[in-house]
Scaffold this motif. Structure first.
Motif, PDB file in Angstrom:
ATOM      1  N   ASP A 392      60.718  41.803  30.293  1.00  0.00           N
ATOM      2  CA  ASP A 392      61.030  40.546  30.950  1.00  0.00           C
ATOM      3  C   ASP A 392      60.292  40.668  32.587  1.00  0.00           C
ATOM      4  OD1 ASP A 392      62.344  39.353  28.702  1.00  0.00           O
ATOM      5  OD2 ASP A 392      64.274  40.065  29.862  1.00  0.00           O
ATOM      6  N   ALA A 393      60.513  41.708  33.082  1.00  0.00           N
ATOM      7  CA  ALA A 393      59.865  41.623  34.572  1.00  0.00           C
ATOM      8  C   ALA A 393      58.355  41.621  34.464  1.00  0.00           C
ATOM      9  CB  ALA A 393      60.413  42.895  35.255  1.00  0.00           C
ATOM     10  N   ALA A 394      58.018  42.327  33.589  1.00  0.00           N
ATOM     11  CA  ALA A 394      56.313  42.210  33.381  1.00  0.00           C
ATOM     12  C   ALA A 394      55.860  40.708  32.877  1.00  0.00           C
ATOM     13  CB  ALA A 394      55.900  43.180  32.222  1.00  0.00           C
ATOM     14  N   LYS A 395      56.471  40.097  32.074  1.00  0.00           N
ATOM     15  CA  LYS A 395      56.301  38.669  31.685  1.00  0.00           C
ATOM     16  C   LYS A 395      56.413  37.485  32.801  1.00  0.00           C
ATOM     17  CE  LYS A 395      57.203  39.355  26.781  1.00  0.00           C
ATOM     18  NZ  LYS A 395      58.066  39.096  25.573  1.00  0.00           N
ATOM     19  N   ASN A 396      57.197  37.805  33.650  1.00  0.00           N
ATOM     20  CA  ASN A 396      57.537  36.840  34.933  1.00  0.00           C
ATOM     21  C   ASN A 396      57.215  37.315  36.300  1.00  0.00           C
ATOM     22  OD1 ASN A 396      59.222  34.869  32.953  1.00  0.00           O
ATOM     23  ND2 ASN A 396      60.512  36.576  32.424  1.00  0.00           N
ATOM     24  N   TRP A 397      56.121  38.321  35.933  1.00  0.00           N
ATOM     25  CA  TRP A 397      55.814  38.835  37.401  1.00  0.00           C
ATOM     26  C   TRP A 397      55.037  37.689  38.297  1.00  0.00           C
ATOM     27  CZ3 TRP A 397      57.816  43.428  39.060  1.00  0.00           C
ATOM     28  CH2 TRP A 397      57.236  43.891  40.231  1.00  0.00           C
ATOM     29  N   SER A 398      55.277  37.524  39.608  1.00  0.00           N
ATOM     30  CA  SER A 398      54.848  36.546  40.369  1.00  0.00           C
ATOM     31  C   SER A 398      53.688  37.090  41.020  1.00  0.00           C
ATOM     32  CB  SER A 398      55.802  35.939  41.438  1.00  0.00           C
ATOM     33  OG  SER A 398      55.350  35.028  42.111  1.00  0.00           O
ATOM     34  N   PHE A 399      52.566  36.341  40.955  1.00  0.00           N
ATOM     35  CA  PHE A 399      51.331  36.550  42.018  1.00  0.00           C
ATOM     36  C   PHE A 399      51.230  35.296  42.917  1.00  0.00           C
ATOM     37  CE2 PHE A 399      50.485  39.782  38.702  1.00  0.00           C
ATOM     38  CZ  PHE A 399      50.491  40.855  39.271  1.00  0.00           C
ATOM     39  N   LYS A 400      52.294  34.826  43.412  1.00  0.00           N
ATOM     40  CA  LYS A 400      51.974  33.364  43.981  1.00  0.00           C
ATOM     41  C   LYS A 400      51.176  33.669  45.123  1.00  0.00           C
ATOM     42  CE  LYS A 400      56.432  34.160  46.409  1.00  0.00           C
ATOM     43  NZ  LYS A 400      57.714  33.493  46.804  1.00  0.00           N
ATOM     44  N   GLU A 401      51.282  35.013  45.795  1.00  0.00           N
ATOM     45  CA  GLU A 401      50.341  35.133  46.937  1.00  0.00           C
ATOM     46  C   GLU A 401      48.875  34.774  46.719  1.00  0.00           C
ATOM     47  OE1 GLU A 401      54.071  37.690  46.852  1.00  0.00           O
ATOM     48  OE2 GLU A 401      52.432  37.133  45.414  1.00  0.00           O
ATOM     49  N   PHE A 402      48.214  35.046  45.573  1.00  0.00           N
ATOM     50  CA  PHE A 402      47.070  34.887  45.086  1.00  0.00           C
ATOM     51  C   PHE A 402      46.686  33.725  44.344  1.00  0.00           C
ATOM     52  CE2 PHE A 402      47.970  39.471  44.902  1.00  0.00           C
ATOM     53  CZ  PHE A 402      47.556  39.778  45.838  1.00  0.00           C
ATOM     54  N   GLU A 403      47.623  32.532  44.572  1.00  0.00           N
ATOM     55  CA  GLU A 403      47.077  31.293  43.821  1.00  0.00           C
ATOM     56  C   GLU A 403      45.749  30.756  44.239  1.00  0.00           C
ATOM     57  OE1 GLU A 403      49.254  27.030  43.336  1.00  0.00           O
ATOM     58  OE2 GLU A 403      50.200  28.454  44.604  1.00  0.00           O
ATOM     59  N   GLY A 404      44.949  30.387  43.323  1.00  0.00           N
ATOM     60  CA  GLY A 404      43.689  29.975  43.408  1.00  0.00           C
ATOM     61  C   GLY A 404      42.613  30.975  43.813  1.00  0.00           C
ATOM     62  N   GLN A 405      43.129  32.348  43.594  1.00  0.00           N
ATOM     63  CA  GLN A 405      42.389  33.235  44.019  1.00  0.00           C
ATOM     64  C   GLN A 405      42.260  34.325  43.021  1.00  0.00           C
ATOM     65  OE1 GLN A 405      42.715  35.352  47.764  1.00  0.00           O
ATOM     66  NE2 GLN A 405      44.466  34.189  48.148  1.00  0.00           N
ATOM     67  N   GLN A 406      41.347  35.411  43.016  1.00  0.00           N
ATOM     68  CA  GLN A 406      41.473  36.760  42.082  1.00  0.00           C
ATOM     69  C   GLN A 406      42.441  37.570  42.877  1.00  0.00           C
ATOM     70  OE1 GLN A 406      38.932  40.591  40.789  1.00  0.00           O
ATOM     71  NE2 GLN A 406      38.178  39.236  42.467  1.00  0.00           N
ATOM     72  N   ILE A 407      43.421  38.234  41.886  1.00  0.00           N
ATOM     73  CA  ILE A 407      44.503  39.124  42.278  1.00  0.00           C
ATOM     74  C   ILE A 407      43.578  40.420  42.565  1.00  0.00           C
ATOM     75  CG2 ILE A 407      46.263  40.544  41.372  1.00  0.00           C
ATOM     76  CD1 ILE A 407      46.968  38.226  39.492  1.00  0.00           C
ATOM     77  N   SER A 408      43.706  40.708  43.857  1.00  0.00           N
ATOM     78  CA  SER A 408      42.939  42.021  44.212  1.00  0.00           C
ATOM     79  C   SER A 408      43.720  42.540  45.724  1.00  0.00           C
ATOM     80  CB  SER A 408      41.842  41.504  44.907  1.00  0.00           C
ATOM     81  OG  SER A 408      40.915  42.619  45.350  1.00  0.00           O
TER      82      SER A 408
END
Length: 493
Positions: A392-408
């Protein structure tokens, strides 16, 4: 009247929830390594994370936010200033630290077996003569919602299921343990696996910036520093090229690229993945028929797939489809985490595997060993289920900090290295890893924004195994030596 007031007061006291407290348990142990006895202390349990709370600018005190499970191993009678300490965690996101703990670094390890000789239940655990404890104290951390770690009563677990809050909470555990155990002057290291490498790279910068805690080294096992090279999304051709050498390695392992050594196959695949192949994909519909036919033939020779299949997928081999297609004629699938493993589907018309056979192979042994070990050998009691992986944590993990860009987190790692030129980085990869392929890791490392003189601070190691390369016993022994050498070198004052 007084009795009524007293009764109300007692009732209020009875219903008021107890404040959470640390529930650490300490035990003493010995381990014989290279003919010498190591005496060490194991401390396991949950520590309470508290945050400063302000209302209208006024300090309201420290409020419990989470209870985080950890297991710390410290060598007895060691000099704290000279003795390194390593903070270790796995990834997922949503994974506990069980894999590194009982597979590679801890003083006890599970006997899980390997390809074609898996251990049967109920499994067993043995002393780990190659434990990292030979070189460093080790603290294993289970992030919130994994292992026995939970949000505090009244708090939302989902608040911690995201990039920034995860860094902050794990960073706070590291700060608390370091402060409470008088280890600010010790050489300090991070060891992360998979998403744990994402966390470790982010923490290297976070610990510097938030607490002024500078590290000696970061150990990245099966690295995921950039998600762009790993995500098969429309319009992104990069993963197709960067996964190719791993496809070739897996095909070679299963006998589909005959009469050549693994080294020869990898070198050939790397050259093609760095030159003609990306050039062909970039041409799109402009590619000539002859050039396209050449690429189809070359891909088939490297991957063991048919030319017809490669033609039908338009030269683009997606990884989950590869794991389902490679051994379809044998009615088998191959593992994503470790392509050496094979399994079965319920329906061989399906494009992808039903489950990852390499994950199936290790989940049972590790889960049984951990649940036995912490209770029986370390003396920690808790009726909560130990969450090996919280999906559940994995499926709903938030990467809002990277909105509109590559997660890096590549820039964060580079920033930490630029600020701390003594920071050393160890990167470990498995050739049969179909989740974080080694060539994608090399692609990221080659583009780190660091000065040329800092590139020598990075070392890379490769193993003939998969994502958890230590499942392969020969790789485990070599990797243990490599990590010990890295810590010894990076700890020198």
């Amino acid at each position: 009247m007084a009795n009524e007031e007293q009764s109300e007061s007692e009732s209020s006291t009875e219903t008021k929830p107890a404040k959470p407290v640390d529930d650490l348990v300490t035990t003493q142990h010995t381990l014989t390594v290279d003919g010498q006895e190591l005496r060490y202390t194991a401390t396991t349990g949950r520590i309470v994370l508290r945050e400063e709370v302000f209302t209208d600018g006024k300090f309201d005190g420290l409020k419990p936010k989470a209870e985080v499970f950890l297991t710390a191993y410290t060598l007895d009678d060691a000099d704290a200033e000279d003795r390194p300490v390593t903070f270790a965690f796995n990834g997922g996101p949503g994974s506990s630290s069980i894999w590194l703990h009982l597979g590679l670094l801890g003083p006890r390890r599970v006997v899980s077996g390997d390809v074609d000789e898996l251990a049967p239940p109920p499994y067993s655990i043995v002393d780990n003569a190659e434990t990292l404890l030979k070189y460093s104290d080790v603290v294993f951390i289970d992030p919130v919602s994994t292992g026995f770690s939970r949000a505090a009563e009244g708090e939302k677990p989902g608040d911690y299921h995201g990039f920034t809050r995860d860094l902050e909470s794990v960073g706070e555990v590291i700060r608390l343990w370091t402060s409470r155990n008088g280890r600010w002057m010790s050489p300090k290291f991070l060891a992360g696996e998979s998403y744990g490498t994402t966390r470790a790279a982010g923490l290297a910068a976070h610990l510097q910036q938030r607490y002024g805690m500078y590290l000696n080294g970061v150990m990245l096992i099966s690295a995921a520093l950039e998600f762009g090279p790993l995500d098969f999304t429309p319009g992104n051709d990069l993963p197709y090229t960067l996964f190719l050498p791993s496809y070739a390695a897996i095909a070679h392992y299963h006998g589909l690229v005959p009469d050549r050594s693994l080294e020869e196959v990898l070198a050939d695949a790397e050259r093609f993945a760095a030159g003609r192949y990306p050039n062909a994909l970039a041409q799109g519909n402009r590619i000539s028929a002859d050039y396209r036919a050449e690429v189809v033939t070359r891909l088939a020779s490297l991957t063991g797939l048919s030319e017809d299949y490669i033609d039908r997928v338009n030269l683009r081999i997606e990884h989950m489809r590869f794991f389902g297609e490679l051994l379809r004629s044998r009615r088998q699938t191959v593992g994503r985490l470790d392509g050496r493993f094979t399994g079965w589907n319920a329906d061989y018309g399906s494009e992808t595997p039903d489950r990852d056979p390499s994950m199936n192979a290790i989940t049972g042994p590790y889960s049984a060993a951990l649940n036995h070990y912490v209770r029986v050998e370390l003396g920690y009691e808790n009726d909560l289920p130990y969450e090996v992986i919280n999906m559940d944590a994995a499926k709903n993990w938030s990467f809002k900090e990277f909105e509109g860009q590559q997660i890096s987190v590549a820039d964060q790692l580079a920033e930490a290295m630029r600020a701390n030129p003594h920071l050393r980085v160890h990167v470990a990869s498995g050739h049969y890893d179909g989740a974080t392929p080694y060539f994608a890791t090399e692609h990221t490392l080659a583009r780190l924004r660091i000065p040329a003189e800092l590139t020598t601070n990075i070392e890379t190691k490769y193993y003939p195994a998969g994502h958890m390369m230590y499942v392969h016993d020969q790789s485990r022994i070599q990797q243990s030596t490599d990590l010990g050498t890295f810590i010894t070198t990076a700890s020198n004052r």
